[in-house]
Design a protein around this motif. Sequence first.
Motif, PDB file in Angstrom:
ATOM      1  N   GLU A  18       0.827  -1.220   0.000  1.00 17.48           N
ATOM      2  CA  GLU A  18       0.000   0.000   0.000  1.00 17.48           C
ATOM      3  C   GLU A  18       0.858   1.266   0.000  1.00 17.48           C
ATOM      4  OE1 GLU A  18      -2.200  -0.163   3.636  1.00 17.48           O
ATOM      5  OE2 GLU A  18      -3.647  -1.625   2.898  1.00 17.48           O
ATOM      6  N   ALA A  19       1.935   1.235   0.770  1.00 21.13           N
ATOM      7  CA  ALA A  19       2.728   2.452   0.984  1.00 21.13           C
ATOM      8  C   ALA A  19       3.693   2.746  -0.159  1.00 21.13           C
ATOM      9  CB  ALA A  19       3.498   2.339   2.296  1.00 21.13           C
ATOM     10  N   ILE A  20       4.446   1.748  -0.597  1.00 24.87           N
ATOM     11  CA  ILE A  20       5.508   2.015  -1.581  1.00 24.87           C
ATOM     12  C   ILE A  20       5.562   1.007  -2.720  1.00 24.87           C
ATOM     13  CG2 ILE A  20       6.979   3.235   0.078  1.00 24.87           C
ATOM     14  CD1 ILE A  20       8.695   0.578   0.176  1.00 24.87           C
ATOM     15  N   GLY A  21       4.851  -0.105  -2.590  1.00 25.86           N
ATOM     16  CA  GLY A  21       4.960  -1.192  -3.557  1.00 25.86           C
ATOM     17  C   GLY A  21       6.067  -2.149  -3.140  1.00 25.86           C
ATOM     18  N   LEU A  22       5.803  -3.430  -3.220  1.00 21.83           N
ATOM     19  CA  LEU A  22       6.770  -4.427  -2.756  1.00 21.83           C
ATOM     20  C   LEU A  22       8.059  -4.448  -3.565  1.00 21.83           C
ATOM     21  CD1 LEU A  22       4.371  -7.390  -1.890  1.00 21.83           C
ATOM     22  CD2 LEU A  22       5.657  -5.931  -0.295  1.00 21.83           C
ATOM     23  N   ASP A  23       7.994  -4.053  -4.827  1.00 21.52           N
ATOM     24  CA  ASP A  23       9.204  -4.060  -5.651  1.00 21.52           C
ATOM     25  C   ASP A  23      10.228  -3.019  -5.211  1.00 21.52           C
ATOM     26  OD1 ASP A  23       8.719  -6.171  -7.536  1.00 21.52           O
ATOM     27  OD2 ASP A  23       7.153  -4.906  -8.387  1.00 21.52           O
ATOM     28  N   ARG A  24       9.818  -2.067  -4.395  1.00 20.87           N
ATOM     29  CA  ARG A  24      10.729  -1.016  -3.912  1.00 20.87           C
ATOM     30  C   ARG A  24      11.214  -1.291  -2.494  1.00 20.87           C
ATOM     31  NH1 ARG A  24       8.325   4.524  -4.138  1.00 20.87           N
ATOM     32  NH2 ARG A  24      10.505   5.100  -3.974  1.00 20.87           N
ATOM     33  N   ALA A  25      10.844  -2.422  -1.928  1.00 19.19           N
ATOM     34  CA  ALA A  25      11.109  -2.692  -0.515  1.00 19.19           C
ATOM     35  C   ALA A  25      12.343  -3.563  -0.305  1.00 19.19           C
ATOM     36  CB  ALA A  25       9.902  -3.386   0.107  1.00 19.19           C
ATOM     37  N   ARG A  26      13.102  -3.204   0.721  1.00 19.76           N
ATOM     38  CA  ARG A  26      14.221  -4.011   1.235  1.00 19.76           C
ATOM     39  C   ARG A  26      14.047  -4.047   2.745  1.00 19.76           C
ATOM     40  NH1 ARG A  26      17.444  -6.949   3.381  1.00 19.76           N
ATOM     41  NH2 ARG A  26      19.665  -7.042   3.028  1.00 19.76           N
ATOM     42  N   VAL A  27      13.732  -5.215   3.302  1.00 18.03           N
ATOM     43  CA  VAL A  27      13.501  -5.330   4.742  1.00 18.03           C
ATOM     44  C   VAL A  27      14.840  -5.221   5.467  1.00 18.03           C
ATOM     45  CG1 VAL A  27      12.522  -6.717   6.600  1.00 18.03           C
ATOM     46  CG2 VAL A  27      11.530  -6.837   4.301  1.00 18.03           C
ATOM     47  N   LEU A  28      14.938  -4.238   6.357  1.00 17.63           N
ATOM     48  CA  LEU A  28      16.155  -4.068   7.135  1.00 17.63           C
ATOM     49  C   LEU A  28      16.052  -4.745   8.493  1.00 17.63           C
ATOM     50  CD1 LEU A  28      16.905  -0.304   6.439  1.00 17.63           C
ATOM     51  CD2 LEU A  28      17.864  -2.319   5.284  1.00 17.63           C
ATOM     52  N   LYS A  29      14.924  -4.514   9.197  1.00 17.92           N
ATOM     53  CA  LYS A  29      14.784  -5.018  10.565  1.00 17.92           C
ATOM     54  C   LYS A  29      13.351  -5.443  10.802  1.00 17.92           C
ATOM     55  CE  LYS A  29      15.952  -5.773  14.882  1.00 17.92           C
ATOM     56  NZ  LYS A  29      16.242  -4.931  15.983  1.00 17.92           N
ATOM     57  N   LEU A  30      13.206  -6.625  11.370  1.00 17.56           N
ATOM     58  CA  LEU A  30      11.913  -7.147  11.776  1.00 17.56           C
ATOM     59  C   LEU A  30      11.921  -7.292  13.289  1.00 17.56           C
ATOM     60  CD1 LEU A  30       9.181  -8.381  10.738  1.00 17.56           C
ATOM     61  CD2 LEU A  30      10.307 -10.614  10.979  1.00 17.56           C
ATOM     62  N   ASN A  31      10.942  -6.683  13.938  1.00 16.41           N
ATOM     63  CA  ASN A  31      10.744  -6.851  15.376  1.00 16.41           C
ATOM     64  C   ASN A  31       9.511  -7.716  15.555  1.00 16.41           C
ATOM     65  OD1 ASN A  31      12.853  -5.068  16.351  1.00 16.41           O
ATOM     66  ND2 ASN A  31      11.606  -3.433  15.505  1.00 16.41           N
ATOM     67  N   ALA A  32       9.601  -8.699  16.444  1.00 16.62           N
ATOM     68  CA  ALA A  32       8.512  -9.653  16.610  1.00 16.62           C
ATOM     69  C   ALA A  32       8.279  -9.953  18.079  1.00 16.62           C
ATOM     70  CB  ALA A  32       8.842 -10.941  15.870  1.00 16.62           C
TER      71      ALA A  32
END
Length: 152
Positions: free
Chosen positions: A80-94
């Motif tokens: 929704e925000a930027i499109g998945l093709d522009r995304a690089r996950v840096l940090k996941l908090n869980a």
Amino acid sequence: MTTVRKRLEALSIELPVLGPPRYAYEATTCWGGLLYVSGQISRSASGEVLRGRLGEDATVAHGVLAARTAALNLLARVEEAIGLDRARVLKLNAWAASAPDFVDQPTVIDGASQLLIDVLGNHGRHARTALPTQVLPQGALVELDATIAVRG
């Protein structure tokens, strides 16, 4: 069709359509080339919250499913925000709702991490924190938030 769309199709994954947050915050904010995704709980596309506490009434397998469900919501917010093709996950908090003696949160949260890698390839690889908690909003089993680099 983009590479990410092809992966989603090959995995038979349809991202959920999410509404706006119920409370006074934004689902995502973007600043300085980074996208911050607010906490996403283990709520299915049908609206059912996957609930429980690991080590009490939820198994590791149920936790992995809850982590994958929360990750699908996170991916939907990124799309929704930027499109998945522009995304690089840096940090996941869980966070995983857990009984006091349950210590296998990393295995549970791997459900989310693996899904991000399956969908985004190397751009889904990330640093991660996986913590226990006594309770999560709406009784959810898992909650995730993320920091995403906006590419190109």
